[in-house]
Write a protein that holds these residues in place. Structure first.
Motif, mmCIF file in Angstrom:
data_model
loop_
_atom_site.group_PDB
_atom_site.id
_atom_site.type_symbol
_atom_site.label_atom_id
_atom_site.label_comp_id
_atom_site.label_asym_id
_atom_site.label_seq_id
_atom_site.Cartn_x
_atom_site.Cartn_y
_atom_site.Cartn_z
ATOM 1 N N ALA A 40 0.829 -1.210 0.000
ATOM 2 C CA ALA A 40 0.000 0.000 0.000
ATOM 3 C C ALA A 40 0.860 1.256 0.000
ATOM 4 N N SER A 41 0.469 2.229 0.804
ATOM 5 C CA SER A 41 1.213 3.493 0.808
ATOM 6 C C SER A 41 2.374 3.482 1.784
ATOM 7 N N ALA A 42 2.632 2.323 2.403
ATOM 8 C CA ALA A 42 3.751 2.222 3.347
ATOM 9 C C ALA A 42 5.098 2.290 2.635
ATOM 10 N N ILE A 43 5.109 1.979 1.338
ATOM 11 C CA ILE A 43 6.361 2.035 0.596
ATOM 12 C C ILE A 43 6.267 3.078 -0.509
ATOM 13 N N THR A 44 7.413 3.595 -0.865
ATOM 14 C CA THR A 44 7.531 4.485 -2.027
ATOM 15 C C THR A 44 8.580 3.846 -2.915
ATOM 16 N N THR A 45 8.170 3.430 -4.107
ATOM 17 C CA THR A 45 9.083 2.728 -5.003
ATOM 18 C C THR A 45 9.897 3.718 -5.844
ATOM 19 N N GLU A 46 10.916 3.206 -6.468
ATOM 20 C CA GLU A 46 11.714 4.025 -7.375
ATOM 21 C C GLU A 46 10.838 4.577 -8.500
ATOM 22 N N GLN A 47 9.904 3.759 -8.980
ATOM 23 C CA GLN A 47 8.999 4.200 -10.037
ATOM 24 C C GLN A 47 8.077 5.321 -9.557
ATOM 25 N N ASP A 48 7.727 5.304 -8.278
ATOM 26 C CA ASP A 48 6.880 6.362 -7.724
ATOM 27 C C ASP A 48 7.561 7.727 -7.818
ATOM 28 N N MET A 49 8.879 7.739 -7.831
ATOM 29 C CA MET A 49 9.646 8.989 -7.836
ATOM 30 C C MET A 49 9.892 9.543 -9.235
ATOM 31 N N ALA A 50 9.493 8.805 -10.253
ATOM 32 C CA ALA A 50 9.734 9.246 -11.637
ATOM 33 C C ALA A 50 8.904 10.489 -11.955
ATOM 34 N N PRO A 51 9.377 11.312 -12.893
ATOM 35 C CA PRO A 51 8.563 12.441 -13.356
ATOM 36 C C PRO A 51 7.230 11.924 -13.893
ATOM 37 N N PHE A 52 6.182 12.722 -13.747
ATOM 38 C CA PHE A 52 4.849 12.368 -14.220
ATOM 39 C C PHE A 52 4.622 13.107 -15.534
ATOM 40 N N THR A 53 4.625 12.365 -16.632
ATOM 41 C CA THR A 53 4.560 12.961 -17.965
ATOM 42 C C THR A 53 3.125 12.985 -18.495
ATOM 43 N N LYS A 54 2.961 13.626 -19.627
ATOM 44 C CA LYS A 54 1.655 13.638 -20.306
ATOM 45 C C LYS A 54 1.227 12.213 -20.640
ATOM 46 N N ASP A 55 2.177 11.375 -21.078
ATOM 47 C CA ASP A 55 1.854 9.977 -21.363
ATOM 48 C C ASP A 55 1.407 9.250 -20.098
ATOM 49 N N ASP A 56 2.038 9.545 -18.968
ATOM 50 C CA ASP A 56 1.618 8.938 -17.701
ATOM 51 C C ASP A 56 0.191 9.350 -17.364
ATOM 52 N N TYR A 57 -0.119 10.613 -17.580
ATOM 53 C CA TYR A 57 -1.481 11.095 -17.335
ATOM 54 C C TYR A 57 -2.473 10.376 -18.244
ATOM 55 N N ASP A 58 -2.130 10.264 -19.529
ATOM 56 C CA ASP A 58 -3.020 9.581 -20.475
ATOM 57 C C ASP A 58 -3.275 8.134 -20.040
ATOM 58 N N GLU A 59 -2.222 7.453 -19.585
ATOM 59 C CA GLU A 59 -2.370 6.074 -19.113
ATOM 60 C C GLU A 59 -3.249 6.025 -17.865
ATOM 61 N N ALA A 60 -3.075 6.973 -16.964
ATOM 62 C CA ALA A 60 -3.888 7.027 -15.743
ATOM 63 C C ALA A 60 -5.361 7.238 -16.099
ATOM 64 N N VAL A 61 -5.625 8.112 -17.053
ATOM 65 C CA VAL A 61 -7.005 8.357 -17.486
ATOM 66 C C VAL A 61 -7.627 7.058 -17.979
ATOM 67 N N SER A 62 -6.927 6.360 -18.849
ATOM 68 C CA SER A 62 -7.460 5.100 -19.385
ATOM 69 C C SER A 62 -7.654 4.066 -18.282
ATOM 70 N N ARG A 63 -6.649 3.889 -17.447
ATOM 71 C CA ARG A 63 -6.696 2.881 -16.391
ATOM 72 C C ARG A 63 -7.833 3.159 -15.401
ATOM 73 N N LEU A 64 -7.873 4.371 -14.866
ATOM 74 C CA LEU A 64 -8.862 4.677 -13.828
ATOM 75 C C LEU A 64 -10.278 4.756 -14.382
ATOM 76 N N ASN A 65 -10.437 5.284 -15.595
ATOM 77 C CA ASN A 65 -11.779 5.322 -16.181
ATOM 78 C C ASN A 65 -12.305 3.921 -16.465
ATOM 79 N N ARG A 66 -11.438 3.033 -16.894
ATOM 80 C CA ARG A 66 -11.872 1.646 -17.132
ATOM 81 C C ARG A 66 -12.257 0.967 -15.821
ATOM 82 N N LEU A 67 -11.460 1.184 -14.786
ATOM 83 C CA LEU A 67 -11.799 0.614 -13.486
ATOM 84 C C LEU A 67 -13.118 1.196 -12.962
ATOM 85 N N ALA A 68 -13.308 2.486 -13.154
ATOM 86 C CA ALA A 68 -14.567 3.102 -12.721
ATOM 87 C C ALA A 68 -15.746 2.496 -13.477
#
Length: 152
Positions: free
Chosen positions: A77-105
């Motif tokens: 859960a939120s107890a860890i922060t991974t190396e990937q969590d520290m990466a810059p958040f790009t427009k492509d990351d946002y686009d992927e988040a939109v697709s992922r979260l909207n599909r889950l919703a």
């Protein structure tokens, strides 16, 4: 938290919309993790936690509806922060988040919409009702709120 009045599908959809409104600003993230309570949050970690939370409780709901035991929750859960969590958040990351979260919703909306009010409130198995699980899930805005809106 009420368990009788709120439409749980709307609550989950509203949560995702809120998270994505904030996430739209995260391409401007300065790379500094946000400390909230006793945890550290970044844009990637917030998206990871929202998605994982949605998956975790969806698996619980589906198992209970099928009369199966739920898989124990062993997420870090939120107890860890991974190396990937520290990466810059790009427009492509946002686009992927939109697709992922909207599909889950959408999966949540379809599942919740298929249940009667009685089934939502008198759920099989142990634990919270399915309505209460969904309303709890709507609290996942916490992770996105921890990161907040990035100034222009």
């Amino acid at each position: 938290m009420t368990t009788n009045d709120e439409d749980p599908a709307i609550a989950v959809a509203d949560m995702v919309a809120h998270v994505l409104r904030l996430a739209a600003t995260w391409t401007r993230w300065d790379g500094v993790p946000r400390h909230v309570d006793d945890r550290v949050y970044t844009p990637h970690k917030a998206i990871r936690r929202v998605a994982d939370h949605m998956i975790d409780h969806l698996a619980e709901v589906e198992a209970r509806l099928a009369g199966l035991p739920t898989i124990p929750d062993d997420w870090h859960a939120s107890a860890i922060t991974t190396e990937q969590d520290m990466a810059p958040f790009t427009k492509d990351d946002y686009d992927e988040a939109v697709s992922r979260l909207n599909r889950l919703a959408q999966i949540w909306t379809v599942r919740l919409g298929s249940l009667t009010e009685q089934r939502l409130d008198n759920s099989p198995g142990d634990g919270w009702s399915i309505r209460r699980i969904a309303l709890h899930l709507a609290g996942s805005t916490y992770y996105a709120d921890a990161v907040g809106v990035m100034p222009e």
